[in-house]
Write a protein that holds these residues in place. Structure first.
Motif, PDB file in Angstrom:
ATOM      1  N   MET A   1      10.134   1.773   0.984  1.00  0.00           N
ATOM      2  CA  MET A   1       8.969   2.617   1.231  1.00  0.00           C
ATOM      3  C   MET A   1       8.207   2.743  -0.083  1.00  0.00           C
ATOM      4  O   MET A   1       8.784   3.137  -1.098  1.00  0.00           O
ATOM      5  N   VAL A   2       6.920   2.402  -0.069  1.00  0.00           N
ATOM      6  CA  VAL A   2       6.103   2.480  -1.279  1.00  0.00           C
ATOM      7  C   VAL A   2       5.628   3.920  -1.434  1.00  0.00           C
ATOM      8  O   VAL A   2       4.923   4.455  -0.572  1.00  0.00           O
ATOM      9  N   ASP A   3       6.035   4.561  -2.529  1.00  0.00           N
ATOM     10  CA  ASP A   3       5.672   5.953  -2.777  1.00  0.00           C
ATOM     11  C   ASP A   3       4.340   6.065  -3.517  1.00  0.00           C
ATOM     12  O   ASP A   3       3.492   6.867  -3.139  1.00  0.00           O
TER      13      ASP A   3
ATOM     14  N   GLU B   1       0.853  -1.182   0.000  1.00  0.00           N
ATOM     15  CA  GLU B   1       0.000   0.000   0.000  1.00  0.00           C
ATOM     16  C   GLU B   1       0.891   1.235   0.000  1.00  0.00           C
ATOM     17  O   GLU B   1       1.971   1.212   0.583  1.00  0.00           O
ATOM     18  N   PRO B   2       0.453   2.323  -0.614  1.00  0.00           N
ATOM     19  CA  PRO B   2       1.258   3.551  -0.606  1.00  0.00           C
ATOM     20  C   PRO B   2       1.414   4.104   0.810  1.00  0.00           C
ATOM     21  O   PRO B   2       0.495   4.049   1.618  1.00  0.00           O
ATOM     22  N   GLY B   3       2.613   4.614   1.094  1.00  0.00           N
ATOM     23  CA  GLY B   3       2.876   5.223   2.391  1.00  0.00           C
ATOM     24  C   GLY B   3       3.337   4.248   3.460  1.00  0.00           C
ATOM     25  O   GLY B   3       3.550   4.641   4.601  1.00  0.00           O
ATOM     26  N   ARG B   4       3.502   2.980   3.133  1.00  0.00           N
ATOM     27  CA  ARG B   4       3.958   1.986   4.102  1.00  0.00           C
ATOM     28  C   ARG B   4       5.302   1.424   3.658  1.00  0.00           C
ATOM     29  O   ARG B   4       5.647   1.483   2.491  1.00  0.00           O
ATOM     30  N   TYR B   5       6.046   0.871   4.615  1.00  0.00           N
ATOM     31  CA  TYR B   5       7.330   0.264   4.264  1.00  0.00           C
ATOM     32  C   TYR B   5       7.257  -1.246   4.453  1.00  0.00           C
ATOM     33  O   TYR B   5       6.468  -1.750   5.250  1.00  0.00           O
ATOM     34  N   TYR B   6       8.094  -1.935   3.685  1.00  0.00           N
ATOM     35  CA  TYR B   6       8.110  -3.395   3.680  1.00  0.00           C
ATOM     36  C   TYR B   6       9.546  -3.880   3.627  1.00  0.00           C
ATOM     37  O   TYR B   6      10.401  -3.240   3.016  1.00  0.00           O
TER      38      TYR B   6
END
Length: 136
Positions: free
Chosen positions: A98-100, A16-21
């Motif tokens: 981080m998903v931008d 999802e955007p705004g989360r890190y993995y």
């Protein structure tokens, strides 16, 4: 809720955007922006686009935050009555992403929101007051 399912390191991951993995180690330096095009599914809140096997024109924009190591996993092997014991440890090398944004056909479906916190809002007001004082 906008999300995508991507493939990286031989594993599938819902992002999802705004989360890190954390994914398996990538060879890119920190603060590098990447575009992942191994997108299997894109959901924009109303409809889902499923690829066969990949969604054409879909990309996920990510930023490499850091390289790290996972917690240690202990591997213990023992043969009873033989006095044979082996104790080994393993720490997996990881990359934190981080998903931008998620793009489909060049259009950004979801982008990481840049919400201002109270602290940054107060500092912006302080800068504005200083600018007024300097201007006078």
């Amino acid at each position: 809720m906008t999300f995508a399912i991507i493939e990286t390191g031989g594993k599938q991951l819902k992002v999802e955007p705004g989360r890190y993995y954390d994914v398996d180690r990538l060879a890119d330096d920190p603060d590098t922006k990447l575009s992942l095009n191994q997108v299997l599914l894109v959901h924009d809140g109303n409809e889902a686009t499923v690829g066969q096997p990949l969604v054409k024109g879909a990309t996920v924009e990510v930023t490499v935050m850091q390289h790290r190591r996972d917690r240690k996993i202990i591997v213990y092997k023992m043969q009873p009555k033989k006095k044979t014991r082996k104790k080994r440890g393993h720490r997996q090398e990881l990359t934190r992403l981080m998903v931008d944004a998620i793009h489909l056909d060049g259009k950004a479906l979801g982008a990481a929101s840049t919400k201002k916190t109270k602290k940054s809002k107060a500092s912006d007001e302080a800068v504005a007051v200083e600018a007024e004082v300097v201007a006078d």
